[in-house]
Design a protein around this motif. Structure first.
Motif, PDB file in Angstrom:
ATOM      1  N   UNK A   1      44.329  56.240 -24.162  1.00 41.07           N
ATOM      2  CA  UNK A   1      44.875  57.553 -23.801  1.00 41.07           C
ATOM      3  C   UNK A   1      46.389  57.523 -23.625  1.00 41.07           C
ATOM      4  N   UNK A   2      47.028  56.468 -24.110  1.00 43.85           N
ATOM      5  CA  UNK A   2      48.490  56.429 -24.134  1.00 43.85           C
ATOM      6  C   UNK A   2      49.137  56.014 -22.834  1.00 43.85           C
ATOM      7  N   UNK A   3      48.428  55.349 -21.951  1.00 43.70           N
ATOM      8  CA  UNK A   3      49.002  54.907 -20.679  1.00 43.70           C
ATOM      9  C   UNK A   3      49.366  53.429 -20.778  1.00 43.70           C
ATOM     10  N   UNK A   4      50.600  53.100 -20.402  1.00 45.46           N
ATOM     11  CA  UNK A   4      51.050  51.712 -20.425  1.00 45.46           C
ATOM     12  C   UNK A   4      50.525  50.998 -19.182  1.00 45.46           C
ATOM     13  N   UNK A   5      49.753  49.931 -19.374  1.00 46.77           N
ATOM     14  CA  UNK A   5      49.151  49.195 -18.270  1.00 46.77           C
ATOM     15  C   UNK A   5      49.934  47.899 -18.038  1.00 46.77           C
ATOM     16  N   UNK A   6      50.285  47.648 -16.774  1.00 42.77           N
ATOM     17  CA  UNK A   6      51.004  46.429 -16.419  1.00 42.77           C
ATOM     18  C   UNK A   6      50.100  45.519 -15.594  1.00 42.77           C
ATOM     19  N   UNK A   7      50.521  44.245 -15.470  1.00 40.34           N
ATOM     20  CA  UNK A   7      49.731  43.285 -14.704  1.00 40.34           C
ATOM     21  C   UNK A   7      49.666  43.644 -13.228  1.00 40.34           C
ATOM     22  N   UNK A   8      50.638  44.410 -12.757  1.00 41.14           N
ATOM     23  CA  UNK A   8      50.679  44.753 -11.328  1.00 41.14           C
ATOM     24  C   UNK A   8      49.716  45.879 -10.966  1.00 41.14           C
ATOM     25  N   UNK A   9      49.072  46.531 -11.954  1.00 44.69           N
ATOM     26  CA  UNK A   9      48.214  47.696 -11.699  1.00 44.69           C
ATOM     27  C   UNK A   9      46.762  47.262 -11.516  1.00 44.69           C
ATOM     28  N   UNK A  10      46.128  47.745 -10.425  1.00 46.58           N
ATOM     29  CA  UNK A  10      44.702  47.519 -10.246  1.00 46.58           C
ATOM     30  C   UNK A  10      43.923  48.709 -10.827  1.00 46.58           C
ATOM     31  N   UNK A  11      42.587  48.704 -10.640  1.00 43.06           N
ATOM     32  CA  UNK A  11      41.762  49.773 -11.209  1.00 43.06           C
ATOM     33  C   UNK A  11      42.220  51.143 -10.735  1.00 43.06           C
ATOM     34  N   UNK A  12      42.452  51.273  -9.420  1.00 41.44           N
ATOM     35  CA  UNK A  12      42.827  52.580  -8.863  1.00 41.44           C
ATOM     36  C   UNK A  12      44.140  53.069  -9.451  1.00 41.44           C
ATOM     37  N   UNK A  13      45.119  52.163  -9.595  1.00 40.31           N
ATOM     38  CA  UNK A  13      46.421  52.559 -10.130  1.00 40.31           C
ATOM     39  C   UNK A  13      46.307  52.968 -11.598  1.00 40.31           C
ATOM     40  N   UNK A  14      45.485  52.254 -12.366  1.00 41.50           N
ATOM     41  CA  UNK A  14      45.306  52.593 -13.779  1.00 41.50           C
ATOM     42  C   UNK A  14      44.657  53.972 -13.919  1.00 41.50           C
ATOM     43  N   UNK A  15      43.572  54.218 -13.139  1.00 38.44           N
ATOM     44  CA  UNK A  15      42.891  55.511 -13.218  1.00 38.44           C
ATOM     45  C   UNK A  15      43.814  56.644 -12.783  1.00 38.44           C
ATOM     46  N   UNK A  16      44.629  56.404 -11.738  1.00 34.53           N
ATOM     47  CA  UNK A  16      45.555  57.431 -11.251  1.00 34.53           C
ATOM     48  C   UNK A  16      46.591  57.756 -12.321  1.00 34.53           C
ATOM     49  N   UNK A  17      47.050  56.721 -13.061  1.00 36.04           N
ATOM     50  CA  UNK A  17      48.037  56.934 -14.109  1.00 36.04           C
ATOM     51  C   UNK A  17      47.459  57.818 -15.225  1.00 36.04           C
ATOM     52  N   UNK A  18      46.175  57.586 -15.566  1.00 39.81           N
ATOM     53  CA  UNK A  18      45.534  58.396 -16.608  1.00 39.81           C
ATOM     54  C   UNK A  18      45.398  59.854 -16.154  1.00 39.81           C
ATOM     55  N   UNK A  19      44.952  60.048 -14.897  1.00 42.57           N
ATOM     56  CA  UNK A  19      44.785  61.408 -14.366  1.00 42.57           C
ATOM     57  C   UNK A  19      46.129  62.117 -14.269  1.00 42.57           C
ATOM     58  N   UNK A  20      47.169  61.407 -13.797  1.00 40.37           N
ATOM     59  CA  UNK A  20      48.498  62.014 -13.668  1.00 40.37           C
ATOM     60  C   UNK A  20      49.047  62.421 -15.030  1.00 40.37           C
ATOM     61  N   UNK A  21      48.774  61.607 -16.051  1.00 42.26           N
ATOM     62  CA  UNK A  21      49.270  61.925 -17.395  1.00 42.26           C
ATOM     63  C   UNK A  21      48.579  63.171 -17.952  1.00 42.26           C
ATOM     64  N   UNK A  22      47.259  63.274 -17.710  1.00 41.75           N
ATOM     65  CA  UNK A  22      46.507  64.411 -18.254  1.00 41.75           C
ATOM     66  C   UNK A  22      46.643  65.669 -17.397  1.00 41.75           C
ATOM     67  N   UNK A  23      46.871  65.482 -16.081  1.00 44.32           N
ATOM     68  CA  UNK A  23      46.928  66.629 -15.163  1.00 44.32           C
ATOM     69  C   UNK A  23      48.159  66.516 -14.271  1.00 44.32           C
ATOM     70  N   UNK A  24      49.361  66.744 -14.821  1.00 44.02           N
ATOM     71  CA  UNK A  24      50.595  66.612 -14.025  1.00 44.02           C
ATOM     72  C   UNK A  24      50.555  67.507 -12.784  1.00 44.02           C
ATOM     73  N   UNK A  25      51.011  66.937 -11.684  1.00 43.65           N
ATOM     74  CA  UNK A  25      51.094  67.708 -10.455  1.00 43.65           C
ATOM     75  C   UNK A  25      49.819  67.723  -9.637  1.00 43.65           C
ATOM     76  N   UNK A  26      48.766  67.010 -10.073  1.00 43.06           N
ATOM     77  CA  UNK A  26      47.530  67.022  -9.293  1.00 43.06           C
ATOM     78  C   UNK A  26      47.719  66.292  -7.965  1.00 43.06           C
TER      79      UNK A  26
END
Length: 360
Positions: A269-294
């Motif tokens: 889905x076009x989200x850049x994943x880094x080694x410092x990101x856990x599951x919660x951070x990755x999922x939050x990044x996807x939601x923030x990208x698809x739904x800005x301002x949530x």
């Protein structure tokens, strides 16, 4: 403040399309208003009504469900009981927070239920003939809290209303005068109005004091019960944490697979994943990208992530053969192998015929 107030009703409720169909699965996301039917089978379902008992009263709706972890932050009282009042669902409410009681006295009185439920999309008709595009599925409502709000979706009838006590002196009759009367063990001279009034006022004061003590004890009981619930929840949480502290090999494998799938979906889905990101951070990044301002947090993030990525295809990792293992030795092992071969050759040398030419 202990009151009985209507908190929900049957009929048609209006929601924005994005609330009912956020993924536009049914083509309703951009609809300004969607009529949602709440019929008797949904509102007065016994399981649904019971699910509200013991749940907290909040001042406005919190941004997340009320749980044992955030109860102290949001709770302003407790739902003590429930009953049907015509087409309304009424609750017995115990408000135990002074600022919230002050807001009620100042006019903030409408109520709005907070709950989870399943919504069915289709063509439905309310008893009054209103056409609805969705309805709340009977038996699916699970109560979480009742919020005190300025303006509720159910309307102004679902509110804490004034209840004026009857005048005690209205029951005193003058048609049949009596000289004395025993009230709560006290003999009152009814011929003397001043004495009668003073005695009754004493009884009222005693009653109010007893009522105050009962209210205090009830509030303390509620607080103690809530404390026990919170402690039980904490014990359960610690017990689970202790059990999870030593994961099995299978749990580690499953966790690794789950993380890999989440990471793959995020990248797809076009989200850049880094080694410092856990599951919660990755999922939050996807939601923030698809739904800005949530403003989603916690479990709401996971729910949104699952909905956004449910159709995302990811390649499953495959096991690649690495071939036959290579035999690796060191110099010492080679030396020992050569010595063994020499000893074997010498031990069978007598079997070889002597050749003078070779000896020369």
């Amino acid at each position: 403040m202990a009151v009985r107030a209507r908190a929900a009703r049957t009929g048609v409720y209006q929601y924005a399309g994005r609330e009912i169909d956020p993924d536009n699965t049914h083509g309703l996301r951009d609809t300004a208003v969607v009529n949602v039917l709440r019929d008797e089978s949904a509102v007065f379902d016994e399981r649904a009504v019971r699910s509200f008992i013991g749940k907290p009263i909040t001042d406005d709706h919190p941004s997340q469900p009320v749980t044992a972890d955030n109860w102290r932050t949001h709770a302003r009282g407790t739902i003590m009981g429930a009953m049907r009042d015509g087409e309304y669902l009424a609750f017995d409410l115990m408000l135990t927070d002074a600022p919230t009681v002050a807001k009620v006295n100042a006019g903030k009185r409408e109520l709005s239920n907070g709950y989870a439920c399943d919504v069915e999309i289709g063509d439905f008709t309310a008893p009054d003939g209103t056409k609805c595009q969705a309805r709340q599925k009977p038996g699916s409502i699970i109560g979480n809290h009742v919020a005190l709000v300025d303006r509720g979706r159910a309307g102004s009838d679902c509110a804490i209303c004034d209840a004026l006590p009857s005048n005690l002196f209205d029951t005193l009759k003058t048609e049949k005068p009596v000289k004395t009367m025993v009230i709560d063990g006290l003999t009152v001279d009814m011929a003397n109005a001043d004495t009668a009034i003073a005695t009754v006022q004493t009884l009222i004061a005693a009653r109010d004091a007893a009522t105050g003590k009962v209210t205090t004890l009830e509030a303390q009981t509620v607080a103690d019960a809530a404390t026990l619930v919170a402690k039980d929840a904490e014990i359960a949480k610690l017990t689970k944490a202790l059990a999870d502290a030593k994961p099995t090999l299978q749990q580690l494998r499953d966790a690794g697979k789950a993380f890999a799938v989440i990471e793959a979906k995020a990248k797809a889905n076009g989200v850049a994943v880094t080694d410092a990101m856990d599951e919660a951070a990755i999922m939050k990044a996807v939601v923030d990208k698809a739904m800005p301002g949530n403003t989603y947090e916690g479990e709401h993030v996971r729910i949104a992530f699952d909905a956004l990525t449910k159709d995302t295809k990811v390649d499953q990792p495959k096991v690649q053969p690495i071939g036959a293992p290579a035999q690796i030795t060191d110099a010492h092992t080679d030396y020992l192998n050569d010595r063994a071969k020499q000893r074997a050759a010498l031990s069978s040398a007598w079997k070889t015929p002597f050749n003078a030419a070779d000896a020369a």
